[in-house]
Write a protein that holds these residues in place. Sequence first.
Motif, PDB file in Angstrom:
ATOM      1  N   LEU A  93      59.288  55.082  41.349  1.00  0.00           N
ATOM      2  CA  LEU A  93      58.330  53.975  41.469  1.00  0.00           C
ATOM      3  C   LEU A  93      58.900  52.707  40.829  1.00  0.00           C
ATOM      4  N   LEU A  94      59.525  52.870  39.659  1.00  0.00           N
ATOM      5  CA  LEU A  94      60.096  51.705  38.965  1.00  0.00           C
ATOM      6  C   LEU A  94      61.217  51.067  39.791  1.00  0.00           C
ATOM      7  N   VAL A 138      59.944  49.009  42.619  1.00  0.00           N
ATOM      8  CA  VAL A 138      59.542  47.658  42.215  1.00  0.00           C
ATOM      9  C   VAL A 138      60.782  46.757  42.135  1.00  0.00           C
ATOM     10  N   LEU A 171      61.650  45.713  45.625  1.00  0.00           N
ATOM     11  CA  LEU A 171      60.723  44.711  46.153  1.00  0.00           C
ATOM     12  C   LEU A 171      60.982  43.345  45.522  1.00  0.00           C
ATOM     13  N   LYS A 172      61.269  43.339  44.220  1.00  0.00           N
ATOM     14  CA  LYS A 172      61.556  42.070  43.535  1.00  0.00           C
ATOM     15  C   LYS A 172      62.830  41.436  44.082  1.00  0.00           C
TER      16      LYS A 172
END
Lengths: 49, 512
Positions: free
Chosen positions: B496-497, B500, B503-504
């Motif tokens: 999950l991290l 992110v 996505l960033k």
Amino acid sequence: LFVEGPKKGDDAVNMADPGFFDTMGNIWVFIFIGLLIWLYFREDTGNKS
Amino acid sequence: MLLIQWLMLRPTTKGTVMAKNPVLILSLILTGGVAGWGIVDTAGLAAFASTIVGFMFTSRGWFIMLSATFFVFLCLGLAFSRYGKIKLGKDDDEPEFSTISWITMLFAAGMGVGLLYFGSAEPLFHFMMLRPHLSNPESAQHALFATNFHWGLHAWAIYAITGLIIAYFSFRKDQPTLISAPIRCVFGDRGWPRWVGGFSDLMAITAIAIGVGGSIAMGVFQVQAGVAALFNLENPGVILSVTIFVLLVVSFLLPLTVDLGKGMALLSNTAMAIAGGLMLFVIITGPTHYIMSAIVGGLGDYLSRVLPHGFKTFTFFDETIGNWFQSWTLTYMVWWLAWSPFVGVFIARISKGRTIKEYILGVVLVPTMFSIVWFGVFGSIGFYGAMVIDVDILEVVRTNIDTTTFFVLDHLPFAKLTIAATVLAAFLFVVTSVVSAAFVLSMFSSKGDADPTVKTKLMWGVILGALGLVMIFSNSIDAVKSIIALGALPFVYIVLLISVCLLKALKKETML
């Protein structure tokens, strides 16, 4: 200790906390999800690639 | 604190890995410790794993399901968003392999000893559990759906996301092939990203090592059941298990000492060809119309129910269903997570130069379709045995699940030949998986070095063998599943991290 809480017939039957680690673990998950959302919107410089 | 300080040490150079590479040392201690504990007290480790995993599944099962479903939606979202056009590589990079070769290799990634093992066994197990509550046809339909759900979109979305992140940061951002690379690239290399990155590499290594150890055990169980079926052995016993295990270890340690490159690809392709041939053989020699109808029906059922089912947590059901959900659905989801860094590296490597949209559609849809066909074939022939010709196949699943595939083959023509081919395929799948896993583990534990030393690869080969031995000693597929889940649980947070991070990075790239 884990998810076992009060059982039917116990004096303390209620709808409260089913276990300390269960609650704390789930709170950690909420914090983690919050952290991910915060990290996504936070400004970062990161490493140059 | 010492652990964090170790993880924060700077990258090292080749040759002094043991002296300065904390991730390698810690991962060896951790996985070696698990292996040692398992060898000394197998039952104790299995019971510990089962208790912790049982608690985690009860307490945070909802989060695991939500995460798996999130990865499916993330895949679909990325494929059809503006990010879909971004290449996994530089803008002028072209795909290294033709689309046909790429798709063939994705099929290979989707294959493995698990499909041989669970082909008929899993649908029949669910069927058996549902039968007291539903009619036979309904039980068969739900059983096939559950199996397809476990091996379909959700599994491949987990693999696809991990592979996508590895590919994007390796080929487009020129970062090392490490799970920590996205964290360090996006958040910098100082403070928390440094130790969270080190921890992520450590957890990735642990998850792969324990996951592949489980695969070795499953392979040995499968080969042992096949040999017993070939030679009509009633109780094969420990001696046969150990003999197969020793043969396996020799077979995978040898290729680690020399660069076999194309030789390993040949072994993997042979195993895949045998498995594909076996599937065609069952379609042709089995009840063809029954099998084909089951595949089409299973596909329709899957398409109509897969997305809502991803949110099902069976909260209001009794303990039997709750236990079933934990020991199958949740276990599978963490199992895919355990394997995701390993399979991710493979699919990333073959997908350089493809756009994100192409990559996701290929990686998610092709193997999912393959799984649906596979389980349609082996599941339906199992149902045919149980419902139409009424053979004792359910008793086999109940008493000795390892032998289910061979029981099916034994009721078709040329049984000795097909059983021997299945044994060979299972053996080859395990050997190629362990060789590839030892390579990926060595790379992850050598700061992303694409050419790790023979010594490091051999060390991982031995650790994988020891972990496999522990799970063989446990002599139970359920114990194997619990131990794998224990190793993989922390990895859900890491995937999950790094999602992110992806996505960033994508947001930043399209804003420039």
